[in-house]
Design a protein around this motif. Structure first.
Motif, mmCIF file in Angstrom:
data_model
loop_
_atom_site.group_PDB
_atom_site.id
_atom_site.type_symbol
_atom_site.label_atom_id
_atom_site.label_comp_id
_atom_site.label_asym_id
_atom_site.label_seq_id
_atom_site.Cartn_x
_atom_site.Cartn_y
_atom_site.Cartn_z
ATOM 1 N N SER A 52 0.825 -1.213 0.000
ATOM 2 C CA SER A 52 0.000 0.000 0.000
ATOM 3 C C SER A 52 0.854 1.255 0.000
ATOM 4 C CB SER A 52 -0.967 -0.003 1.191
ATOM 5 O OG SER A 52 -0.265 -0.046 2.428
ATOM 6 N N LEU A 53 1.945 1.260 0.768
ATOM 7 C CA LEU A 53 2.811 2.439 0.777
ATOM 8 C C LEU A 53 3.506 2.612 -0.567
ATOM 9 C CD1 LEU A 53 4.029 4.853 2.239
ATOM 10 C CD2 LEU A 53 5.931 3.380 2.908
ATOM 11 N N ALA A 56 1.218 4.154 -2.911
ATOM 12 C CA ALA A 56 1.101 5.578 -2.606
ATOM 13 C C ALA A 56 2.282 6.353 -3.176
ATOM 14 C CB ALA A 56 1.008 5.781 -1.092
ATOM 15 N N TYR A 68 -1.533 9.107 2.762
ATOM 16 C CA TYR A 68 -1.450 7.708 3.192
ATOM 17 C C TYR A 68 -1.805 7.644 4.673
ATOM 18 C CZ TYR A 68 0.546 3.090 4.161
ATOM 19 O OH TYR A 68 0.731 1.777 4.544
ATOM 20 N N ILE A 150 -4.965 6.566 0.572
ATOM 21 C CA ILE A 150 -4.598 5.152 0.649
ATOM 22 C C ILE A 150 -4.602 4.776 2.122
ATOM 23 C CG2 ILE A 150 -2.858 3.413 0.119
ATOM 24 C CD1 ILE A 150 -4.100 4.701 -2.359
#
Length: 230
Positions: A52-53, A56, A68, A150
């Protein structure tokens, strides 16, 4: 707005970066109304926070303004993994009324990427996510000029946090690990997501065996599309 430094964030692996670009493209083609994206998994250690990071970061590098949110306040590893040395406020403090949202969003050393940290451990995150302050926070974030939110949450196969937060989002992505994620558990998590009436955008297959699967980006993309159509 204060700034923090995320260390060890740059990934030089070409195939991984291409896979992130593929994921980014899939997000773009999910529709213009998909702006708030929640990440979850079936169990811990499947790579959802890492994926996920990096999504982002990839979105930010494409010129999109990103916030985020580390919403895994039960067991966040974000601050330690990226060796953040600054003292920061976090989500648990925002939702418990100890800090203001405006004071808890941080610029990073990645252009266009802002972060809300998880904050101190909370023994009752479910209550915080159901509190009116959580609704107010997402309303305020919607008024800001972010292209995408996110949101990284705890594994839905273990705790219910992601299902509660789903109502604030436009879509959910499940991260699964090729060698360890059980199909039965993945199916159960998928069923839980469907009960939230939030769109399941797809599944990211992490830790793919390249020798068996060939080019990572291609295999990853095909797996995403398979679940997107279900």
């Amino acid at each position: 707005m204060k700034e923090v430094v995320l260390r060890h964030i740059k990934n030089e692996d070409f195939k991984f970066n291409e896979a992130m670009k593929t994921l980014r493209t899939n997000i773009f083609f999910s529709g213009s109304n998909v702006k708030k994206i929640l990440f979850t998994s079936t169990e811990p250690n499947e790579g959802k926070s890492f994926i996920s990071l990096n999504l982002a970061v990839s979105l930010a590098e494409s010129g999109k303004k990103i916030c985020y949110i580390d919403a895994d306040i039960r067991k966040s590893v974000f601050k330690g993994r990226y060796n953040v040395k600054e003292e920061v406020n976090g989500l648990s403090q925002i939702l418990s009324g100890q800090a203001k949202l405006e004071e808890s969003i941080y610029k990073t050393n990645v252009e266009n990427l802002h972060v809300i940290f998880a904050g101190p451990y909370s023994p009752s995150p479910t209550e915080l996510f159901e509190d009116k302050l959580c609704n107010e926070m997402f309303e305020k974030l919607a008024e800001m000029d972010y292209d995408y939110l996110i949101i990284d949450t705890a594994p839905l196969g273990v705790v219910i946090d992601a299902a509660i937060l789903a109502k604030f989002t436009d879509g959910i992505i499940i991260v699964a690990r090729q060698a360890s994620t059980k199909k039965k558990v993945l199916s159960r998590v998928k069923d839980q997501i469907e009960k939230t009436n939030t769109r399941l955008l797809g599944v990211v297959l992490n830790d793919v065996n390249l020798k068996k699967s060939g080019y990572y980006g291609s295999y990853y993309s095909n797996y995403w599309e398979e679940y997107k159509e279900r």
